[in-house]
Design an enzyme around this catalytic site. Structure first.
Site, short mmCIF file in Angstrom:
data_model
loop_
_atom_site.label_atom_id
_atom_site.label_comp_id
_atom_site.label_asym_id
_atom_site.label_seq_id
_atom_site.Cartn_x
_atom_site.Cartn_y
_atom_site.Cartn_z
CE1 TYR A 1 36.15 22.75 90.50
CE2 TYR A 1 35.20 24.36 92.02
CZ TYR A 1 35.21 23.73 90.78
OH TYR A 1 34.31 24.12 89.82
CB SER B 1 33.61 28.17 89.56
OG SER B 1 32.96 28.21 90.80
CE LYS C 1 36.63 24.77 87.34
NZ LYS C 1 36.62 24.17 86.04
P1 NAD Z 1 30.76 16.74 85.77
O1 NAD Z 1 31.68 16.02 86.66
O2 NAD Z 1 29.35 16.29 85.68
O3 NAD Z 1 31.36 16.80 84.29
C1 NAD Z 1 32.73 16.88 84.04
C2 NAD Z 1 33.05 15.83 83.00
O4 NAD Z 1 34.44 15.88 82.70
C3 NAD Z 1 32.76 14.40 83.47
O5 NAD Z 1 31.95 13.75 82.51
C4 NAD Z 1 34.14 13.75 83.57
O6 NAD Z 1 34.08 12.38 83.24
C5 NAD Z 1 34.93 14.56 82.56
N1 NAD Z 1 36.36 14.64 82.80
C6 NAD Z 1 37.01 14.96 83.94
N2 NAD Z 1 38.34 14.96 83.74
C7 NAD Z 1 38.55 14.63 82.44
C8 NAD Z 1 39.70 14.47 81.63
N3 NAD Z 1 40.92 14.64 82.13
N4 NAD Z 1 39.53 14.13 80.33
C9 NAD Z 1 38.31 13.94 79.82
N5 NAD Z 1 37.18 14.09 80.54
C10 NAD Z 1 37.30 14.44 81.84
O7 NAD Z 1 30.82 18.27 86.20
P2 NAD Z 1 29.90 19.49 85.72
O8 NAD Z 1 29.02 19.86 86.86
O9 NAD Z 1 29.31 19.20 84.42
O10 NAD Z 1 30.99 20.62 85.59
C11 NAD Z 1 31.59 20.95 84.35
C12 NAD Z 1 32.62 22.04 84.57
O11 NAD Z 1 31.99 23.17 85.14
C13 NAD Z 1 33.73 21.62 85.54
O12 NAD Z 1 34.94 22.14 85.07
C14 NAD Z 1 33.33 22.30 86.83
O13 NAD Z 1 34.42 22.59 87.62
C15 NAD Z 1 32.65 23.57 86.32
N6 NAD Z 1 31.67 24.11 87.27
C16 NAD Z 1 30.64 23.32 87.71
C17 NAD Z 1 29.74 23.84 88.63
C18 NAD Z 1 28.61 22.98 89.14
O14 NAD Z 1 28.01 23.35 90.17
N7 NAD Z 1 28.24 21.89 88.49
C19 NAD Z 1 29.87 25.15 89.10
C20 NAD Z 1 30.94 25.93 88.62
C21 NAD Z 1 31.83 25.40 87.69
#
Ligand code: NAD
Ligand code: UDP
Length: 330
Positions: free
Chosen positions: A150, A125, A154
């Site tokens: 959080y 991120s 990362k």
């Molecule tokens: P999201 O919550 O929609 O998806 C994450 C998925 O991971 C969910 O479906 C959840 O059920 C699953 N999950 C969590 N812990 C788990 C585990 N221990 N085992 C199996 N499954 C697990 O989030 P997203 O927006 O799709 O984000 C995906 C990744 O990208 C994350 O790591 C997040 O930190 C990173 N990210 C997201 C954003 C954003 O704005 N959406 C920005 C920067 C980074």
């Protein structure tokens, strides 16, 4: 067809990566514990791709179950999206965040190594960058000095991956630093759908549009930005998903570690986002200014030139297209 595992593949970004992988001739395999997503996502992915999607209901920290999946299905590469992602929640529940985000990564790395799979893309991120640096942010800019658990997960995972490639040359690791992913696939069948109360701007705007929230709070109006409100680099999630495939395809996953920013390189203010939403969806958003949110920076946008040059990737969808696609889910 090469199998690409997507941890967190039922979530917002992972599910969009599944579409892009499929479009580019890869077979996405979803691994998710559905802690922040719904199993209906799988059905909707099957409608979009017109294909049976293989998925496993698994917590990535469960090494026994995870390794059995690696034994069953040959894996070309892993996109590691699984993780908890709320800054506010991470301040309330830091141990859960360290356990889930760092714990799941360590478990995944061990299972991959034991299964002789060494190609990994990690969802990082923009939050890893140290604040108050000259914009646009480049991959070489300073990281660290992060103010919440959080962001620290990362940052710590990035450091772990950097150490790993130094001591074991078999790994091909790509760190994707996402700026602000927004919008959804043009079908409107999959979308950002967090289980709790949303914190991010677009999900909050959508809640107001759907009358599930009475009013949008705009955090701060006196930043030194074009109109006083916070500026961010919003990237359409399909462009971001295509960025993941660009890291994989044409045999690009060579050994070593590389970092890529994914953003448009353009900053939009909160007021610009609200206006664009109103214009392209036809729904007015009532909002009020409130005090700044703790930990927010005034402005953040990136240079994605490295991805543009090395991956032949570029963003295709602007804010207008993002809003047109959001209209499909309202
Ligand atoms: P999201 O919550 O929609 O998806 C994450 C998925 O991971 C969910 O479906 C959840 O059920 C699953 N999950 C969590 N812990 C788990 C585990 N221990 N085992 C199996 N499954 C697990 O989030 P997203 O927006 O799709 O984000 C995906 C990744 O990208 C994350 O790591 C997040 O930190 C990173 N990210 C997201 C954003 C954003 O704005 N959406 C920005 C920067 C980074
Ligand atoms: N924001 C806002 N009201 C909200 C949510 C966000 O004014 O209800 C602002 C926030 O202060 C920031 C921008 O919108 O300037 C993007 O916030 P988001 O949480 O989506 O992304 P991040 O700040 O994590 O980059």
């Amino acid at each position: 067809m090469k199998n690409v595992f997507i941890t967190g593949g039922a979530g917002y970004i992972g599910s969009h990566c599944a579409i892009s992988l499929f479009k580019n001739g890869y077979n996405p395999i979803i691994l998710d514990n559905f802690s922040n997503s719904r199993s209906s996502v799988i059905k909707n992915l099957e409608i979009i791709t017109d294909k049976k999607i293989t998925f496993y209901d698994v917590d990535i920290r469960d090494k026994k179950k995870l390794i059995s999946i690696f034994k069953k299905i040959s894996c070309y590469a892993v996109i590691h999206c699984a993780g908890l992602k709320s800054v506010a929640e991470s301040i309330r529940r830091p141990i859960d965040y360290f356990d889930n985000n760092i714990g799941s990564t360590l478990s995944l790395l061990e299972c991959m190594r034991k299964s002789n799979v060494f190609k990994l893309i990690f969802s990082s991120s923009a939050t890893v960058y140290d604040n108050n640096q000259l914009l646009p942010l480049k991959e070489t800019n300073k990281t660290g000095n992060i103010k919440n658990p959080y962001g620290n997960t990362k940052y710590i995972i990035e450091r772990i991956l950097m150490d790993l490639v130094k001591s074991d040359y078999r790994w091909s690791i790509r760190i994707a630093r996402y700026f602000n992913p927004i919008s959804n696939h043009s079908s409107g069948l999959i979308k950002e759908n967090p289980k709790g109360i949303p914190n991010n701007l677009i999900p909050c705007i959508i809640k107001v549009a759907q009358k599930k929230l009475p009013i949008l709070k705009v955090f701060g109006k006196n930043y030194k930005t074009k109109d006083g409100t916070g500026v961010r680099d919003y990237i359409h999630v399909m462009d971001l998903a295509d960025g993941h495939v660009a890291m994989i395809k044409n045999n690009r996953l060579k050994k070593g570690l590389k970092i890529y920013n994914f953003g448009t390189g353009k900053g939009s203010s909160v007021l610009e986002v609200i206006r664009s939403f109103e214009k392209h969806t036809g729904i007015l958003i009532s909002f009020k200014f409130t005090k700044r949110r703790t930990g927010d920076v005034a402005e953040s946008f990136c240079s994605a030139n490295k991805a543009i040059k090395e991956l032949n990737w570029k963003y295709r969808y602007d804010l207008k297209q993002a809003m047109i696609d959001i209209k499909k889910i309202l």
